[in-house]
Write an enzyme that holds these catalytic residues in place. Sequence first.
Site, mmCIF file in Angstrom:
data_model
loop_
_atom_site.group_PDB
_atom_site.id
_atom_site.type_symbol
_atom_site.label_atom_id
_atom_site.label_comp_id
_atom_site.label_asym_id
_atom_site.label_seq_id
_atom_site.Cartn_x
_atom_site.Cartn_y
_atom_site.Cartn_z
ATOM 1 N N ASN A 7 38.101 6.073 39.129
ATOM 2 C CA ASN A 7 38.820 5.645 38.120
ATOM 3 C C ASN A 7 39.570 6.644 36.698
ATOM 4 O O ASN A 7 38.606 7.122 36.081
ATOM 5 C CB ASN A 7 38.100 4.581 37.304
ATOM 6 C CG ASN A 7 40.019 3.915 35.641
ATOM 7 O OD1 ASN A 7 40.292 4.044 35.453
ATOM 8 N ND2 ASN A 7 38.410 2.927 34.612
ATOM 9 N N ARG A 9 41.135 6.585 34.288
ATOM 10 C CA ARG A 9 41.080 6.536 32.182
ATOM 11 C C ARG A 9 39.360 7.269 31.961
ATOM 12 O O ARG A 9 39.189 7.486 31.221
ATOM 13 C CB ARG A 9 41.042 5.181 31.759
ATOM 14 C CG ARG A 9 42.984 5.088 32.559
ATOM 15 C CD ARG A 9 43.096 3.641 31.916
ATOM 16 N NE ARG A 9 43.331 3.688 30.279
ATOM 17 C CZ ARG A 9 42.601 2.646 29.885
ATOM 18 N NH1 ARG A 9 42.783 1.414 30.212
ATOM 19 N NH2 ARG A 9 42.593 2.595 28.425
ATOM 20 N N CYS A 10 38.643 7.393 33.618
ATOM 21 C CA CYS A 10 37.117 7.009 32.717
ATOM 22 C C CYS A 10 36.898 8.601 33.321
ATOM 23 O O CYS A 10 36.893 9.869 34.292
ATOM 24 C CB CYS A 10 36.262 7.039 34.243
ATOM 25 S SG CYS A 10 34.420 7.021 33.929
ATOM 26 N N GLY A 11 36.190 8.934 32.198
ATOM 27 C CA GLY A 11 35.785 10.951 32.185
ATOM 28 C C GLY A 11 34.800 11.326 33.250
ATOM 29 O O GLY A 11 35.268 12.001 34.103
ATOM 30 N N ARG A 14 36.439 11.233 36.105
ATOM 31 C CA ARG A 14 37.331 12.268 36.913
ATOM 32 C C ARG A 14 36.466 13.828 36.673
ATOM 33 O O ARG A 14 36.803 14.500 38.207
ATOM 34 C CB ARG A 14 38.709 12.226 35.016
ATOM 35 C CG ARG A 14 39.061 11.703 35.190
ATOM 36 C CD ARG A 14 40.853 12.553 33.692
ATOM 37 N NE ARG A 14 39.465 11.912 32.572
ATOM 38 C CZ ARG A 14 39.587 11.336 31.726
ATOM 39 N NH1 ARG A 14 39.904 10.182 31.828
ATOM 40 N NH2 ARG A 14 39.199 12.116 30.430
#
Length: 118
Positions: A7, A9-11, A14
Amino acid sequence: MIQIYHNPRCGKSRNCLAQVTEKESEVSIIKYLETPPTEQEIKTILQKLNFQPIQLVRVKERIWIDNYKNKSLSDAAIIQTMVTHPILIERPILVKGDKAIIGRIPEEVAQFLLQQMY
């Protein structure tokens, strides 16, 4: 090849992706919110994780709290809920061969990558 259910948008997701791509040349990135896994794919992931379905659910997500918390759901119903609402799937998931992990802890990701090399 290693797969990552990712995802953007997920730190944590990433960070995991960065760690994986630093060590692995062949990475398949599956943006599971755009291309949700099927019921069978979730069952396969659960088997590779050695998890019960509820262990793969993000139980603090609003969708879960508002619609499913404190309900008695069968494993099949929990899996179907993840198919319907992929945001409920814990992330990131790393899969290689017959093994998988939730890649939230960098040390566990490093260990998983090392084990998968042999």
